[in-house]
Motif scaffolding. Structure first.
Motif, short mmCIF file in Angstrom:
data_model
loop_
_atom_site.label_atom_id
_atom_site.label_comp_id
_atom_site.label_asym_id
_atom_site.label_seq_id
_atom_site.Cartn_x
_atom_site.Cartn_y
_atom_site.Cartn_z
N THR A 209 0.83 -1.21 0.00
CA THR A 209 0.00 0.00 0.00
C THR A 209 0.85 1.25 0.00
OG1 THR A 209 -1.79 -1.17 1.14
CG2 THR A 209 -1.82 1.24 1.24
N TYR A 210 1.90 1.25 0.81
CA TYR A 210 2.80 2.40 0.86
C TYR A 210 3.44 2.65 -0.51
CZ TYR A 210 6.82 5.28 2.03
OH TYR A 210 7.77 6.29 2.05
N LEU A 211 3.98 1.59 -1.12
CA LEU A 211 4.65 1.74 -2.42
C LEU A 211 3.67 2.16 -3.52
CD1 LEU A 211 7.11 -1.27 -2.23
CD2 LEU A 211 7.69 1.17 -2.15
N LYS A 212 2.47 1.61 -3.51
CA LYS A 212 1.46 2.00 -4.50
C LYS A 212 1.24 3.51 -4.46
CE LYS A 212 -3.30 1.46 -5.84
NZ LYS A 212 -4.64 1.41 -5.37
N ASN A 213 1.12 4.04 -3.26
CA ASN A 213 0.90 5.49 -3.11
C ASN A 213 2.13 6.29 -3.50
OD1 ASN A 213 -1.76 5.15 -2.21
ND2 ASN A 213 -1.10 4.90 -0.09
N LYS A 214 3.30 5.87 -3.06
CA LYS A 214 4.53 6.64 -3.33
C LYS A 214 4.93 6.60 -4.80
CE LYS A 214 5.24 8.45 0.59
NZ LYS A 214 5.19 9.90 0.75
N LEU A 215 4.67 5.50 -5.49
CA LEU A 215 5.00 5.41 -6.91
C LEU A 215 3.90 6.01 -7.78
CD1 LEU A 215 6.50 1.79 -7.05
CD2 LEU A 215 7.70 3.97 -6.77
N LYS A 216 2.78 6.35 -7.14
CA LYS A 216 1.62 6.93 -7.81
C LYS A 216 1.06 6.02 -8.90
CE LYS A 216 3.13 11.60 -6.68
NZ LYS A 216 3.50 12.92 -7.17
N ALA A 217 1.02 4.73 -8.59
CA ALA A 217 0.48 3.74 -9.54
C ALA A 217 -1.03 3.88 -9.61
CB ALA A 217 0.85 2.34 -9.09
#
Length: 138
Positions: free
Chosen positions: A96-104
């Motif tokens: 969830t964190y990476l999805k948000n930070k990578l703006k996927a």
């Protein structure tokens, strides 16, 4: 009865990510390490590489396994593996964190149980009475 297993391995496809973020070596490493921390993993070491003309590959080795990433900024795409062991570490928090930070804006995931305890006991050449779910501290 649900199988007991040593680890969870989530294979992630991140699509339509921010291309500048995907090509930012320092930012990718920062996000991957923060994802590990938020998942309650213990970081051992991280190694990242920036390719020319673009793309980043890296790994965060955690006491409970690893988090890896390979980016293709030219396509807005990142492939991520979140492999964690033990019951305290939550790979979905890292996702969830990476999805948000990578703006996927689109993702696909597959969770694979790793080290199914009954199979380990069945196929081992040694008698195994107890299986540990978390490695000893380093």
């Amino acid at each position: 009865m649900k199988d007991k297993y040593l680890g969870r391995h989530i294979l992630v496809e991140f699509y339509n990510c921010d291309k500048d973020i995907l090509n930012d070596y320092a930012l990718i490493e920062e996000h991957m390490k923060k994802a590990a921390e938020l998942a309650k993993a213990t970081i051992v070491e991280s190694v990242f590489h920036l390719f020319n003309p673009w793309g980043v590959s890296g790994a965060v080795v955690i006491q409970e396994s690893h988090l890896t990433i390979h980016t293709w900024p030219e396509y807005g795409y990142a492939a991520v593996d979140l492999f964690t062991c033990g019951e305290e570490v939550d790979p979905w928090t890292a996702f969830t964190y990476l999805k948000n930070k990578l703006k996927a804006d689109r993702t696909e995931t597959l969770e694979v149980p790793r080290g199914i305890v009954d199979k380990i006991k069945k196929f081992s050449t040694e008698e195994i009475k107890e299986v540990k779910y978390k490695p000893d501290a380093v």
